[in-house]
Design a protein around this motif. Structure first.
Motif, PDB file in Angstrom:
ATOM      1  N   ALA A  32      45.885  37.065  33.827  1.00 39.95           N
ATOM      2  CA  ALA A  32      45.090  36.340  34.056  1.00 39.95           C
ATOM      3  C   ALA A  32      44.035  36.848  33.703  1.00 39.95           C
ATOM      4  O   ALA A  32      43.573  37.998  33.308  1.00 39.95           O
ATOM      5  N   MET A  33      43.062  36.319  33.007  1.00 38.88           N
ATOM      6  CA  MET A  33      41.764  36.077  33.483  1.00 38.88           C
ATOM      7  C   MET A  33      40.968  36.636  34.331  1.00 38.88           C
ATOM      8  O   MET A  33      41.085  35.381  35.143  1.00 38.88           O
ATOM      9  N   GLY A  34      39.123  36.900  34.144  1.00 34.55           N
ATOM     10  CA  GLY A  34      38.678  36.324  36.046  1.00 34.55           C
ATOM     11  C   GLY A  34      37.049  37.160  35.818  1.00 34.55           C
ATOM     12  O   GLY A  34      37.247  37.779  34.534  1.00 34.55           O
ATOM     13  N   TRP A  35      36.950  37.106  36.559  1.00 36.34           N
ATOM     14  CA  TRP A  35      35.221  37.475  36.752  1.00 36.34           C
ATOM     15  C   TRP A  35      34.902  38.004  38.092  1.00 36.34           C
ATOM     16  O   TRP A  35      36.298  37.286  39.224  1.00 36.34           O
ATOM     17  N   TYR A  36      34.869  38.739  38.032  1.00 35.55           N
ATOM     18  CA  TYR A  36      34.144  39.788  38.985  1.00 35.55           C
ATOM     19  C   TYR A  36      32.931  40.068  39.282  1.00 35.55           C
ATOM     20  O   TYR A  36      32.125  39.580  38.262  1.00 35.55           O
ATOM     21  N   VAL A  47      35.824  37.046  42.140  1.00 38.21           N
ATOM     22  CA  VAL A  47      34.670  36.009  42.347  1.00 38.21           C
ATOM     23  C   VAL A  47      35.797  34.542  41.489  1.00 38.21           C
ATOM     24  O   VAL A  47      35.713  34.287  42.505  1.00 38.21           O
ATOM     25  N   ALA A  48      35.808  34.529  40.782  1.00 35.64           N
ATOM     26  CA  ALA A  48      36.860  33.705  40.323  1.00 35.64           C
ATOM     27  C   ALA A  48      38.035  34.179  39.164  1.00 35.64           C
ATOM     28  O   ALA A  48      37.960  34.932  37.953  1.00 35.64           O
ATOM     29  N   SER A  49      39.841  33.659  38.766  1.00 34.49           N
ATOM     30  CA  SER A  49      40.645  34.252  38.166  1.00 34.49           C
ATOM     31  C   SER A  49      41.166  32.919  37.308  1.00 34.49           C
ATOM     32  O   SER A  49      41.459  32.078  37.975  1.00 34.49           O
ATOM     33  N   ILE A  50      41.931  33.254  37.072  1.00 39.61           N
ATOM     34  CA  ILE A  50      42.643  32.037  35.479  1.00 39.61           C
ATOM     35  C   ILE A  50      44.058  32.840  35.137  1.00 39.61           C
ATOM     36  O   ILE A  50      44.040  33.777  35.092  1.00 39.61           O
ATOM     37  N   GLY A  54      47.174  28.961  33.998  1.00 39.81           N
ATOM     38  CA  GLY A  54      46.115  27.936  34.305  1.00 39.81           C
ATOM     39  C   GLY A  54      45.714  27.509  35.770  1.00 39.81           C
ATOM     40  O   GLY A  54      44.892  27.121  36.375  1.00 39.81           O
ATOM     41  N   SER A  55      46.363  28.574  36.258  1.00 37.63           N
ATOM     42  CA  SER A  55      46.353  28.016  38.082  1.00 37.63           C
ATOM     43  C   SER A  55      44.848  29.194  38.543  1.00 37.63           C
ATOM     44  O   SER A  55      44.536  30.688  37.696  1.00 37.63           O
ATOM     45  N   THR A  56      44.040  28.492  39.216  1.00 30.29           N
ATOM     46  CA  THR A  56      42.885  29.974  38.951  1.00 30.29           C
ATOM     47  C   THR A  56      42.870  30.764  40.875  1.00 30.29           C
ATOM     48  O   THR A  56      43.884  29.307  42.279  1.00 30.29           O
ATOM     49  N   VAL A  57      42.162  30.903  41.366  1.00 28.54           N
ATOM     50  CA  VAL A  57      41.750  30.879  42.219  1.00 28.54           C
ATOM     51  C   VAL A  57      40.187  31.819  42.186  1.00 28.54           C
ATOM     52  O   VAL A  57      40.251  31.921  41.932  1.00 28.54           O
ATOM     53  N   SER A  58      39.718  31.476  43.396  1.00 33.53           N
ATOM     54  CA  SER A  58      38.264  31.958  43.768  1.00 33.53           C
ATOM     55  C   SER A  58      37.982  32.770  44.740  1.00 33.53           C
ATOM     56  O   SER A  58      38.938  32.142  46.145  1.00 33.53           O
ATOM     57  N   GLY A  59      37.064  33.317  44.785  1.00 34.53           N
ATOM     58  CA  GLY A  59      36.623  34.072  46.108  1.00 34.53           C
ATOM     59  C   GLY A  59      36.503  32.690  47.059  1.00 34.53           C
ATOM     60  O   GLY A  59      35.333  31.864  46.588  1.00 34.53           O
ATOM     61  N   ASP A  60      36.373  32.884  48.507  1.00 34.49           N
ATOM     62  CA  ASP A  60      35.692  32.171  49.442  1.00 34.49           C
ATOM     63  C   ASP A  60      33.918  31.210  49.100  1.00 34.49           C
ATOM     64  O   ASP A  60      34.087  30.637  49.505  1.00 34.49           O
ATOM     65  N   SER A  61      33.349  33.128  48.696  1.00 31.86           N
ATOM     66  CA  SER A  61      32.009  32.402  48.690  1.00 31.86           C
ATOM     67  C   SER A  61      31.485  31.093  47.781  1.00 31.86           C
ATOM     68  O   SER A  61      30.077  30.795  47.882  1.00 31.86           O
ATOM     69  N   VAL A  62      32.706  30.997  46.579  1.00 32.15           N
ATOM     70  CA  VAL A  62      32.080  30.708  45.093  1.00 32.15           C
ATOM     71  C   VAL A  62      33.191  29.114  45.382  1.00 32.15           C
ATOM     72  O   VAL A  62      32.418  27.997  43.843  1.00 32.15           O
ATOM     73  N   LYS A  63      33.286  28.644  46.561  1.00 30.22           N
ATOM     74  CA  LYS A  63      34.737  27.732  45.618  1.00 30.22           C
ATOM     75  C   LYS A  63      33.698  26.598  45.907  1.00 30.22           C
ATOM     76  O   LYS A  63      33.272  25.733  46.619  1.00 30.22           O
ATOM     77  N   ARG A  65      31.601  25.758  43.928  1.00 30.28           N
ATOM     78  CA  ARG A  65      30.667  25.452  43.029  1.00 30.28           C
ATOM     79  C   ARG A  65      30.942  26.265  42.379  1.00 30.28           C
ATOM     80  O   ARG A  65      30.287  25.942  41.503  1.00 30.28           O
ATOM     81  N   PHE A  66      31.593  27.292  42.227  1.00 30.19           N
ATOM     82  CA  PHE A  66      32.083  27.964  41.060  1.00 30.19           C
ATOM     83  C   PHE A  66      33.437  27.765  39.991  1.00 30.19           C
ATOM     84  O   PHE A  66      34.274  27.845  40.958  1.00 30.19           O
ATOM     85  N   THR A  67      33.483  27.304  38.878  1.00 26.62           N
ATOM     86  CA  THR A  67      34.891  26.835  37.717  1.00 26.62           C
ATOM     87  C   THR A  67      35.175  27.393  37.067  1.00 26.62           C
ATOM     88  O   THR A  67      34.331  27.964  36.301  1.00 26.62           O
ATOM     89  N   ILE A  68      35.813  28.790  37.025  1.00 26.18           N
ATOM     90  CA  ILE A  68      36.544  29.079  36.296  1.00 26.18           C
ATOM     91  C   ILE A  68      37.397  28.093  35.007  1.00 26.18           C
ATOM     92  O   ILE A  68      38.275  27.526  35.383  1.00 26.18           O
ATOM     93  N   SER A  69      37.482  28.650  33.764  1.00 26.52           N
ATOM     94  CA  SER A  69      38.338  27.873  32.313  1.00 26.52           C
ATOM     95  C   SER A  69      38.280  28.824  31.339  1.00 26.52           C
ATOM     96  O   SER A  69      37.546  29.984  31.219  1.00 26.52           O
ATOM     97  N   ARG A  70      39.530  28.451  30.475  1.00 29.26           N
ATOM     98  CA  ARG A  70      39.391  29.310  29.275  1.00 29.26           C
ATOM     99  C   ARG A  70      39.940  28.362  28.370  1.00 29.26           C
ATOM    100  O   ARG A  70      40.618  27.963  28.791  1.00 29.26           O
ATOM    101  N   ASP A  71      40.000  28.994  27.023  1.00 33.00           N
ATOM    102  CA  ASP A  71      39.526  28.236  26.294  1.00 33.00           C
ATOM    103  C   ASP A  71      40.455  28.898  24.972  1.00 33.00           C
ATOM    104  O   ASP A  71      40.315  30.486  24.309  1.00 33.00           O
TER     105      ASP A  71
END
Length: 115
Positions: A32-36, A47-50, A54-63, A65-71
């Motif tokens: 997984a890769m994530g932003w904190y 904040v969010a992880s992927i 390709g499955s993603t999880v987001s923190g409640d405060s950013v759902k 509004r924020f989108t995580i993606s990977r290339d």
């Protein structure tokens, strides 16, 4: 592997930013890769992880509004941040998690939301 976060800066409330986390090597092997983020006086929070699938999880405060993606071809993870508000002000960190549950962290990038 080294992780380099970029894209932070000063933005007005309601604005958008896109953060990038560029890895020095392939990210496809990480589970997984994530932003904190960490605001002054507060604990670091997810904040969010992927995942590699390709499955993603987001923190409640950013759902919503924020989108995580990977290339994987560019060895880069992105965080698109919309509708920013002052509570989003923090240092944002990138994390790469291995299948053995160890982690690599990048240096943070400052995001400041202020008018």
């Amino acid at each position: 592997v080294q992780l380099q976060a970029s894209g932070g800066g000063l933005v007005q409330p309601g604005g958008s930013l896109r953060l990038s986390c560029a890895a020095s090597g392939s990210i496809s092997g990480f589970s997984a890769m994530g932003w904190y983020r960490q605001a002054p006086g507060k604990q670091r929070e997810l904040v969010a992880s992927i995942t590699s699938g390709g499955s993603t999880v987001s923190g409640d405060s950013v759902k919503g509004r924020f989108t995580i993606s990977r290339d994987n071809a560019k060895n880069t993870v992105y965080l698109q941040m919309n509708s920013l508000n002052p509570e989003d002000t923090a240092v944002y960190y990138c994390r790469a998690q291995t299948w053995a549950r160890s982690s690599y962290w990048g240096r943070g990038t400052q995001v400041t939301v202020s008018s």
